[in-house]
Every structure is written in C-alpha cells, then in structure tokens.
Design a protein around this motif. Sequence first.
Motif, PDB file in Angstrom:
ATOM      1  N   LEU A   1     -46.261  -0.250   8.543  1.00 55.99           N
ATOM      2  CA  LEU A   1     -47.718  -0.322   8.568  1.00 55.99           C
ATOM      3  C   LEU A   1     -48.212  -1.154   7.396  1.00 55.99           C
ATOM      4  O   LEU A   1     -47.920  -2.329   7.302  1.00 55.99           O
ATOM      5  CB  LEU A   1     -48.332   1.074   8.590  1.00 55.99           C
ATOM      6  N   ASP A   2     -48.928  -0.559   6.447  1.00 52.99           N
ATOM      7  CA  ASP A   2     -49.488  -1.334   5.344  1.00 52.99           C
ATOM      8  C   ASP A   2     -48.766  -1.071   4.027  1.00 52.99           C
ATOM      9  O   ASP A   2     -49.283  -1.389   2.962  1.00 52.99           O
ATOM     10  CB  ASP A   2     -50.978  -1.020   5.194  1.00 52.99           C
ATOM     11  N   LYS A   3     -47.560  -0.493   4.066  1.00 57.61           N
ATOM     12  CA  LYS A   3     -46.853  -0.143   2.835  1.00 57.61           C
ATOM     13  C   LYS A   3     -45.538  -0.887   2.699  1.00 57.61           C
ATOM     14  O   LYS A   3     -44.837  -1.125   3.680  1.00 57.61           O
ATOM     15  CB  LYS A   3     -46.542   1.352   2.789  1.00 57.61           C
ATOM     16  N   GLU A   4     -45.225  -1.199   1.457  1.00 54.78           N
ATOM     17  CA  GLU A   4     -43.899  -1.710   1.131  1.00 54.78           C
ATOM     18  C   GLU A   4     -43.122  -0.562   0.506  1.00 54.78           C
ATOM     19  O   GLU A   4     -43.613   0.118  -0.395  1.00 54.78           O
ATOM     20  CB  GLU A   4     -43.970  -2.863   0.130  1.00 54.78           C
ATOM     21  N   TRP A   5     -41.905  -0.330   0.988  1.00 61.88           N
ATOM     22  CA  TRP A   5     -41.030   0.719   0.463  1.00 61.88           C
ATOM     23  C   TRP A   5     -39.813   0.074  -0.163  1.00 61.88           C
ATOM     24  O   TRP A   5     -39.282  -0.918   0.340  1.00 61.88           O
ATOM     25  CB  TRP A   5     -40.600   1.651   1.594  1.00 61.88           C
ATOM     26  N   VAL A   6     -39.344   0.672  -1.251  1.00 63.43           N
ATOM     27  CA  VAL A   6     -38.142   0.200  -1.927  1.00 63.43           C
ATOM     28  C   VAL A   6     -37.109   1.330  -1.869  1.00 63.43           C
ATOM     29  O   VAL A   6     -37.315   2.405  -2.442  1.00 63.43           O
ATOM     30  CB  VAL A   6     -38.434  -0.166  -3.406  1.00 63.43           C
ATOM     31  N   ILE A   7     -36.015   1.072  -1.156  1.00 61.44           N
ATOM     32  CA  ILE A   7     -34.924   2.056  -1.086  1.00 61.44           C
ATOM     33  C   ILE A   7     -34.001   1.772  -2.257  1.00 61.44           C
ATOM     34  O   ILE A   7     -33.586   0.632  -2.482  1.00 61.44           O
ATOM     35  CB  ILE A   7     -34.160   1.950   0.252  1.00 61.44           C
ATOM     36  N   ILE A   8     -33.693   2.830  -3.017  1.00 57.40           N
ATOM     37  CA  ILE A   8     -32.867   2.681  -4.212  1.00 57.40           C
ATOM     38  C   ILE A   8     -31.711   3.671  -4.170  1.00 57.40           C
ATOM     39  O   ILE A   8     -31.780   4.704  -3.513  1.00 57.40           O
ATOM     40  CB  ILE A   8     -33.712   2.854  -5.495  1.00 57.40           C
ATOM     41  N   ILE A   9     -30.640   3.325  -4.892  1.00 58.90           N
ATOM     42  CA  ILE A   9     -29.407   4.118  -4.844  1.00 58.90           C
ATOM     43  C   ILE A   9     -28.877   4.370  -6.257  1.00 58.90           C
ATOM     44  O   ILE A   9     -28.960   3.506  -7.123  1.00 58.90           O
ATOM     45  CB  ILE A   9     -28.348   3.381  -3.979  1.00 58.90           C
ATOM     46  N   LEU A  10     -28.364   5.586  -6.449  1.00 59.51           N
ATOM     47  CA  LEU A  10     -27.719   5.975  -7.709  1.00 59.51           C
ATOM     48  C   LEU A  10     -26.315   6.449  -7.344  1.00 59.51           C
ATOM     49  O   LEU A  10     -26.156   7.429  -6.638  1.00 59.51           O
ATOM     50  CB  LEU A  10     -28.497   7.109  -8.394  1.00 59.51           C
ATOM     51  N   GLN A  11     -25.314   5.710  -7.832  1.00 59.86           N
ATOM     52  CA  GLN A  11     -23.929   6.078  -7.510  1.00 59.86           C
ATOM     53  C   GLN A  11     -23.225   6.688  -8.672  1.00 59.86           C
ATOM     54  O   GLN A  11     -23.633   6.627  -9.782  1.00 59.86           O
ATOM     55  CB  GLN A  11     -23.163   4.844  -7.020  1.00 59.86           C
TER      56      GLN A  11
ATOM     57  N   GLY B   1     -30.685   4.111 -13.957  1.00 59.77           N
ATOM     58  CA  GLY B   1     -29.521   3.562 -13.270  1.00 59.77           C
ATOM     59  C   GLY B   1     -29.630   3.328 -11.776  1.00 59.77           C
ATOM     60  O   GLY B   1     -28.674   2.883 -11.148  1.00 59.77           O
ATOM     61  N   PHE B   2     -30.785   3.614 -11.172  1.00 63.27           N
ATOM     62  CA  PHE B   2     -30.942   3.314  -9.753  1.00 63.27           C
ATOM     63  C   PHE B   2     -30.961   1.794  -9.559  1.00 63.27           C
ATOM     64  O   PHE B   2     -31.478   1.057 -10.401  1.00 63.27           O
ATOM     65  CB  PHE B   2     -32.253   3.898  -9.206  1.00 63.27           C
ATOM     66  N   GLN B   3     -30.404   1.370  -8.445  1.00 61.84           N
ATOM     67  CA  GLN B   3     -30.413  -0.041  -8.086  1.00 61.84           C
ATOM     68  C   GLN B   3     -31.079  -0.198  -6.721  1.00 61.84           C
ATOM     69  O   GLN B   3     -30.943   0.673  -5.853  1.00 61.84           O
ATOM     70  CB  GLN B   3     -28.995  -0.592  -8.026  1.00 61.84           C
ATOM     71  N   GLU B   4     -31.758  -1.315  -6.553  1.00 62.86           N
ATOM     72  CA  GLU B   4     -32.437  -1.558  -5.288  1.00 62.86           C
ATOM     73  C   GLU B   4     -31.416  -1.811  -4.191  1.00 62.86           C
ATOM     74  O   GLU B   4     -30.491  -2.600  -4.352  1.00 62.86           O
ATOM     75  CB  GLU B   4     -33.381  -2.756  -5.416  1.00 62.86           C
ATOM     76  N   LEU B   5     -31.600  -1.116  -3.081  1.00 61.24           N
ATOM     77  CA  LEU B   5     -30.728  -1.274  -1.922  1.00 61.24           C
ATOM     78  C   LEU B   5     -31.409  -2.157  -0.872  1.00 61.24           C
ATOM     79  O   LEU B   5     -30.787  -3.021  -0.278  1.00 61.24           O
ATOM     80  CB  LEU B   5     -30.414   0.107  -1.337  1.00 61.24           C
ATOM     81  N   LYS B   6     -32.717  -1.933  -0.696  1.00 59.86           N
ATOM     82  CA  LYS B   6     -33.438  -2.673   0.342  1.00 59.86           C
ATOM     83  C   LYS B   6     -34.936  -2.453   0.200  1.00 59.86           C
ATOM     84  O   LYS B   6     -35.376  -1.397  -0.227  1.00 59.86           O
ATOM     85  CB  LYS B   6     -32.974  -2.163   1.710  1.00 59.86           C
ATOM     86  N   ARG B   7     -35.705  -3.473   0.590  1.00 59.26           N
ATOM     87  CA  ARG B   7     -37.165  -3.349   0.727  1.00 59.26           C
ATOM     88  C   ARG B   7     -37.513  -3.513   2.196  1.00 59.26           C
ATOM     89  O   ARG B   7     -36.913  -4.313   2.893  1.00 59.26           O
ATOM     90  CB  ARG B   7     -37.892  -4.436  -0.072  1.00 59.26           C
ATOM     91  N   TYR B   8     -38.491  -2.746   2.624  1.00 58.36           N
ATOM     92  CA  TYR B   8     -38.959  -2.889   3.998  1.00 58.36           C
ATOM     93  C   TYR B   8     -40.432  -2.497   4.046  1.00 58.36           C
ATOM     94  O   TYR B   8     -40.971  -1.922   3.112  1.00 58.36           O
ATOM     95  CB  TYR B   8     -38.105  -2.057   4.975  1.00 58.36           C
ATOM     96  N   HIS B   9     -41.063  -2.840   5.158  1.00 60.70           N
ATOM     97  CA  HIS B   9     -42.490  -2.566   5.338  1.00 60.70           C
ATOM     98  C   HIS B   9     -42.709  -1.696   6.568  1.00 60.70           C
ATOM     99  O   HIS B   9     -42.057  -1.889   7.595  1.00 60.70           O
ATOM    100  CB  HIS B   9     -43.279  -3.872   5.498  1.00 60.70           C
TER     101      HIS B   9
END
Length: 176
Positions: free
Chosen positions: A166-176, A156-164
């Motif tokens: 250095l050399d990594k992509e991060w995906v911030i996710i949220i569970l409400q 049930g997590f949903q993507e909130l935002k992607r950001y970079h």
Amino acid sequence: MVVYKQADTLKELEQILDLQQRNLPKNISAEESTKEGFVTVEHTLDLLKSMNDVCGHIIAVDDDQVVGYALCMHPKFANDIEVLRPMFQEIDKTIEGQVNYMAMGQICVAKSHRGQGLFRKLYHTMKEKLPEGFDTIITEVDGKNKRSLAAHTAIGFQELKRYHTLDKEWVIIILQ
C-alpha cells in the motif's frame, strides 16, 4: 533493578498490552513518533497469550512493572495478523527455508527506561531463549521509523530486503 525474562503470567501480558497502547501512532503525536519511534501492531490478549504459549515473550521488569518487551512470533502465526502477512511471505521468498527463524513481532521500551540499554538486552535475552533449532531472529521495521532502524543496526541487524505494501515501505532485517 531491571530483570529480563520470559513472560509467564497474565498480569505481565496485560502490562505488555498497556505499554503497547502507549506507543501506538494513534496515541502519540507525530513529533513523538518521529523522535521516539512507535509500534505498529495492536495485539489482542488472546493472540498475545497464544504466541507466548509457543515461545515466551521477552520482557524487562522493573519493580514488578513491565518496562520493555520483545514479542516472540513463531512463523506458525504468519497468517494471524493481517499487516504482518506480507512480511512472512517476503521472508519465505527471500530465505527459501535456509534458516529456522523466530520473528520478533514487536519491541518496545517504556519512555522512562529508554537510553539505558534495555533494547540491546531484550534482544540478547531473546537470542538466549530461542527454542532449540532456532538461531536467527528476523523482523521488519516501518521505513519511516528511523529511530528503530538505527537501533536495530547498532546491535547487529542487517537488512535482508525492502518491500512496499500500500503506502508503506518495510525493511526486513535479520540478526544471526
């Protein structure tokens, strides 16, 4: 039988750190990290204890052994782990104080107990044990950790935002 609870002993915190060590990229093969996933942050016992004192980490215990954990990381620890500072900055920019959230600082299930529903139950227990006033869990996943992203989406997590950074992509996710 697996029991889910909040960590409350030094022994349990030490077992969390042991399980963490066994799943860091430096301690597993590239093939295993792709297939099984991995954890990114390496905590100290002092920091783990400080975080636990504010909100008890969620653990799965089987026969007196921690076989899974979900670390509760109150936003007041936002500056304590360098690799997580950008996550907290991005969360703050994105939600702008709209929700009181607990960050899930890291989740891990022992190889011996994967595929048995522990991941889902750890999050279910975390949601139940959130301090009063907190109703949302936010975390981030390394964009390369496809297994973890799929597992979070499945519960049930949903993507909130992607950001970079250095050399990594991060995906911030949220569970409400």
